[in-house]
Design a protein around this motif. Structure first.
Motif, short mmCIF file in Angstrom:
data_model
loop_
_atom_site.label_atom_id
_atom_site.label_comp_id
_atom_site.label_asym_id
_atom_site.label_seq_id
_atom_site.Cartn_x
_atom_site.Cartn_y
_atom_site.Cartn_z
N HIS A 1 0.84 -1.21 0.00
CA HIS A 1 0.00 0.00 0.00
C HIS A 1 0.86 1.24 0.00
N HIS B 1 1.35 3.95 1.93
CA HIS B 1 1.96 4.68 3.04
C HIS B 1 3.47 4.71 2.87
N HIS C 1 5.98 1.88 3.68
CA HIS C 1 5.88 0.64 2.90
C HIS C 1 6.22 0.87 1.43
N HIS D 1 -7.15 -1.47 4.46
CA HIS D 1 -6.35 -0.49 5.23
C HIS D 1 -6.55 0.93 4.68
N ASP E 1 -0.39 -3.74 6.24
CA ASP E 1 -1.23 -3.19 7.31
C ASP E 1 -2.68 -3.52 6.95
N ASP F 1 4.31 3.37 10.99
CA ASP F 1 3.25 3.71 10.08
C ASP F 1 2.83 5.16 10.18
ZN ZN Z 1 -0.13 1.74 6.41
#
Ligand code: ZN
Length: 336
Positions: free
Chosen positions: A36, A38, A41, A94, A115, A333
């Motif tokens: 994803h 973020h 990541h 997420h 996540d 995160d």
């Molecule tokens: Zn995340």
């Protein structure tokens, strides 16, 4: 095949030797599979990136179109072959575009969930439990004290406060990817139809969500320069948490500071951050969701990545499920 031959932690991130790829690597690598958008990541600088179309779009918005050498979109539920390893992306619930990555080879199936959460979220597809031999889970809120209340109840508290103090503005701190759009969508679902004022840092991603059919209603820039302070009386303003320490936040009329995060469960943390109205809204699984998800995957072994690994590992052991912490570093995160 042994699980540890199919995926193993390396300093760059989780590595698949037979497939020669990494999942969510924290350093530039040859081939990255990304769960994803973020920033902890999804990093820029990989030679090739495989991710959902939404995650690729989000990376392009955040890093510029040249964020990777080459990109390939993974359709959810469609199995791809990478050097003889079967790879399938499944929704993780997420943020928009978030996916679990299922890796299968030699009769061994491992799901790396990235996540995830199990609460409903109108801004992304719901998490899909996948049967597997090894389930890799996060543990951001991996302590029994963390139980997230229903998100609509938290949003109702903002609206009650706004009705009670019509001369004040409400500033909601929410991470730019996922949380901010979820908060806006929750306000709309609760019947709030006035314009929502947003910090410039949220504009591109919010526009992208709208372009993907996620209706956030009328959004207006929260630019005080272009309006008088009194114009923001009774307004709801959404911005990234970092903006709230700025002069930017002090320009609104008698603002009530709100912050949407799973960490708001800890009263001390809200107090330290000067948050008057803490909103326990998280894009991560709480303790109960972690437990139920582990059971639903039917996995015989659990690997715990980032967060509070110890309690979850201990719980698994008491349940007779093998478990170990992976001690991966680099995941703090941005979207808790
Ligand atoms: Zn995340």
């Amino acid at each position: 095949m042994r699980a540890s031959d199919l995926l193993k932690p390396r300093p760059e991130g989780l590595y698949c030797p037979p497939g020669d790829f990494f999942i969510d690597p924290v350093r530039p690598v040859g081939r990255a599979l990304i769960t994803h958008g973020h920033s902890d990541h999804a990093r820029s600088g990989h030679r090739s990136v495989l991710a959902t179309q939404e995650t690729l779009d989000i990376m392009g918005l955040r890093y510029g179109e040249d964020f990777a050498g080459t990109t390939q979109a993974a359709a959810l539920g469609e199995t791809l072959d990478i050097n003889g390893v079967a790879v399938t992306f499944h929704p993780a619930g997420h943020v928009l575009g978030s996916a679990q990555i299922c890796v299968e080879h030699g009769g061994m199936r491992i799901v790396a969930s990235g996540d995830y959460k199990r609460q409903n979220d109108a801004t992304c597809l719901p998490f899909e439990p996948i049967r597997c031999d090894v389930f890799i889970t996060e543990a951001t809120f991996g302590l029994p004290v963390f139980r997230h209340p229903p998100d609509h109840e938290e949003i109702a508290r903002v609206l009650r406060s706004a009705a009670q103090f019509p001369e004040r503005s409400h500033l909601i701190g929410a991470y730019a990817l996922g949380k901010a759009q979820r908060v806006m969508r929750l306000l709309r679902d609760a019947g709030y139809d006035s314009p929502i004022y947003i910090h410039g840092a949220l504009a591109k991603l919010s526009e992208y969500y709208q372009s993907q059919g996620i209706d956030l209603g009328q959004l207006e820039p929260a630019t005080v320069e272009s309006r008088g302070k009194a114009d923001f009386a009774g307004a709801i303003v959404v911005g990234p948490p970092s903006a709230f320490a700025d002069r930017w936040a002090r320009r609104f009329p008698d603002p009530i500071s709100c912050f949407a995060s799973g960490w708001m469960r800890i009263r001390q943390r809200a107090k330290q951050g000067g948050v008057e109205l803490p909103l326990i809204i998280s894009d991560h699984a709480d303790w109960d969701e972690l437990i139920i998800t582990i059971k639903e995957t039917g996995a015989e072994e659990i690997w715990v990545t980032h967060g509070r690994e110890e309690a979850l590992v201990r719980w698994c052991e008491l349940e007779g499920i093998a478990a170990r912490p992976l001690h991966l570093v680099g995941y703090e995160d941005e979207g808790d």
